[in-house]
Design an enzyme around this catalytic site. Sequence first.
Site, PDB file in Angstrom:
ATOM      1  CE  LYS A  79      94.734 -10.945  66.677  1.00 29.11           C
ATOM      2  NZ  LYS A  79      93.448 -10.785  65.963  1.00 29.11           N
ATOM      3  CB  SER A 154      92.840  -6.845  66.104  1.00 30.94           C
ATOM      4  OG  SER A 154      92.515  -8.204  65.833  1.00 30.94           O
ATOM      5  CB  SER A 178      91.155  -9.128  63.208  1.00 32.55           C
ATOM      6  OG  SER A 178      90.525  -8.051  63.846  1.00 32.55           O
TER       7      SER A 178
END
Lengths: 503, 502
Positions: A79, A154, A178
């Site tokens: 990420k 997210s 997330s």
Amino acid sequence: MSDIIRMTAAELAEKLSSREISAVEATRAHLDRIAAVDGDVHAFLHVSDHAIQQAERIDERRAAGEQLGELAGVPLAVKDVLVTTDMPSTSGSKILEGYMSPYDATVVKRAREAGLVPLGKTNMDEFAMGSSTEHSAYGPTKNPWDLTRIPGGSGGGSAAAVAAFEAPLALGSDTGGSIRQPAHVTGTVGMKPTYGGVSRYGAIALASSLDQVGPVTRTVLDAGLLHDVIGGHDPRDSTSLRDEWPSMAAAAREGATGQVLRGLKVGLVREFQGDGFQAGVKSRFDEAVQQLEAQGAEVIEISAPNFEYAVSAYYLILPAEASSNLAKFDSVRFGMRVQPEGGGTVEQVMSATREAGFGPEVKRRIILGTYALSAGYYDAYYGSAQKVRTLIQRDFNAAFEQVDVIATPSAPTTAFKLGEKLGDPLAMYLNDLTTIPANLAGVPGISVPIGLAPEDGLPVGIQFMAPAREDARLYRVGAALETLLDDARGHTLISEAPALGGK
Amino acid sequence: MAKDRLLDFDEALELFEPVLGFEVHVELSTKTKMFSDAPNEFGSLPNTNVSPVCLGLPGSLPVVNGQAVRYSISLGLALGCEIAPSSRFARKNYFYPDLAKNYQISQFDEPIAFEGSVDVELSDGTIVTVPIERAHMEEDAGKLTHVGGSTGRIQGAEYSLVDYNRAGVPLVEIVTKPIYGAEHRAPEIAKAYVATIRDIVVSLGISEAKMERGNLRCDANVSLRPRGQEKLGTRTETKNVNSLRSVERAVRYEIQRQAAILKGGGTITQETRHWHEDTGATSAGRPKSDADDYRYFPEPDLLPVEPSLELIEELRAALPEPPAARRRRLKAEWGFTDLEFQDVVNGGLLTEITETVTAGATPQAARKWWTGEISRLANAQGVEASSLVEPAQVAALTRLVDDGTLTDKLARQVLEGVIAGEGTPQEVVDKRGLAVVSDDGALIAAIDEALLSQPDVLAKIKDGKVQAAGAVIGAVMKAMKGQADAARVRELVLERAAAVEE
């Protein structure tokens, strides 16, 4: 589609270890897959141009007889919230476009040391603020199950990468859901460890007291394997726990035998049984719970009266901490710099940079947080939110006196359409209704796929939460349910995902 | 800048009561910084002692320096404070380019040390007890250099450079409670208080404590209230006070400035003021109000600091003697008279003399040099005596006098050379060729010449008027360019005068 990309990380690791497959082959297969489908999915912000070379070195070391980690040679998606020395780290923001970190995040460093091969950096809502990845400054990621829908957020990029077979493993970060909510909407597994279980050093901070890094994978065992690599004390993170942790992979393997469900006390939160949950989410959840009961688990209704204030408290604590954490993005030392016409003072340069560099959701939360911390409002907002946080922790403590794990749907709905909630921040915030309490209390939570909602054919996940430090329990229970459902179905849920890329 | 009107100090005191308060920042001399493993060193090339943490790079996290915590506890104990079993860091949020994260990590509502007091001795021996509100830990900011302006300040500068070497250097901020009853001694109390803090941190060995380097920085709060009024007046906070002497002068200046305004019916603006060493005046800085909103909140990246009782007691047991006791002991050890010792204390020279004696000088010689010539030169330059020369150099100088290499007068020239950076005293002696002429032959030749050229003086000496020898001695010393031992010259003059008689 090549067999390699269909393998779980555990399977791939075994074939790498036995040298049936080389790290280069594994890496190339995934890079090819990315090249084929990521134009549609847009899970990656950056694809490594030297992953093959890194894989070559793993193969060389293995050929030289070196003892390598269990996951050596397995590709990994990272990420973009995690800083890396060899790829840009933007946290989904324009203000960090092209930013190269002089150091690796601790979790990335540990993954490299274990021989994992970073494939690239995955898309995310800007600074991890969002539940749909639509707030990325670089365009949204699409849900591999339906490209017109959101992949969650997210960490939509990491979840989509894993769901689209672009990577067997991914790293995510979870501040209010997330990792778990994207796992829910993409039919993947996402684990938020106990706060302090995994180092935050090098994770670009959203809300320091809530952020936690964790694995995103297609199976519970794979999550456990990755968790074992990244977890444990880090002297560079003062909030990281000094505990000796049991092997999460071992817990997952133990759970897969199914024995762990007998006598397990599963708590259902009364406050999460009302309206607000999509029918198909509710029905799949109820079925999963029945499966657990059928295997000897005891289902107990618990009350967590303060959970209903969790979202409100969260949206004061998070913006407050974020407003301070994001102050460093001022153009003075790194990142974007916008020079106002005719030069300008440093204050004007900072202001122009932040105006141009931050997206609307980020600005909204900075303003909210600045307000919540202001003199005269602190007690009413930030102060009250912290009290609610304490009450939620007490709700958990009381619940865990009665039950071993708490189960909830991982999110209220399945994946919604791109653009559907973009104009309604409050509706967007409610996506994290069931995941936020775990962050506020620092307890671990895992989302495991349980089926497709009948009405839209989209994935649904179940969330299990355990007391702080009992991460292994979640791997045991998660793997038990996963095995149960896979056996009943005769195949994995993710194998039902569309092929993508016309292959 | 417009010149402030000042009221006569005595008149100011007649009309108003000054109330003082101090914030003293002490830079701790730890190996690494407060929250990172970057070196804590002064004088390195800009931006070399930095880590991702000092630069506030994305993803970096602070870790508390255990040594800094131990130093802070020791300081708190030496200030007679309670040590908090649990204290917390907070974030003080404000945007400024010398502050890498745009927030400073500082202790706010939960300091590590609180409620103490310090006894301060004045020149007449009076002891004033200064109440301490708190001592808390925080990190220093970086250093800005404004380039292109005439004043070196931000106004008018073309651009500014920032050096983050100092960013994250551990600080303890010591905050007093309001100090009442200082009256006409306010300037002296101010100076004596800061000198006492300096003595304490030096004796603890936790800071270099060099004010000229900014290791020890004092913000002086001054307010005046009309005689008989209960309510405190509006205060100003004078910054940039970088020497003991300046502390005294700045407080005096603020009392006179504020008094002039108040007497004229004006009001004091609550603001920070900058002390200007060159003009001996303060000037307005930024307005400061109690409404400044730093949006403090507990630092979520750090855990509370919870020192064990054992650690606190261990540090308490290891405390050096308090300054007052130390002064009494040193006075006795050194054998100074009351007057001599007061001179030393008033000059803030205890530490210098201690170190000079340790380096091998006799106490009297050390005292004489520090309170005499070195202080005179320091005053002339408007700097601290301690900034001019190292105690070890002074000790070396006194040894050269003791062994007859130098006369006092020559030694003063050597001292100037040392201060000018020409090297050690011995090196200055060698380079300048300043050693005493101890060759009697050369002296006798000069004396004989002087006696012959002044027959009247010779006659007087022969008549037994030995004081007349002074003129001859003077001539000889002049001929030797001062590089002779005057006592020896005198001996020889009398000897030669007698010889001429024969």
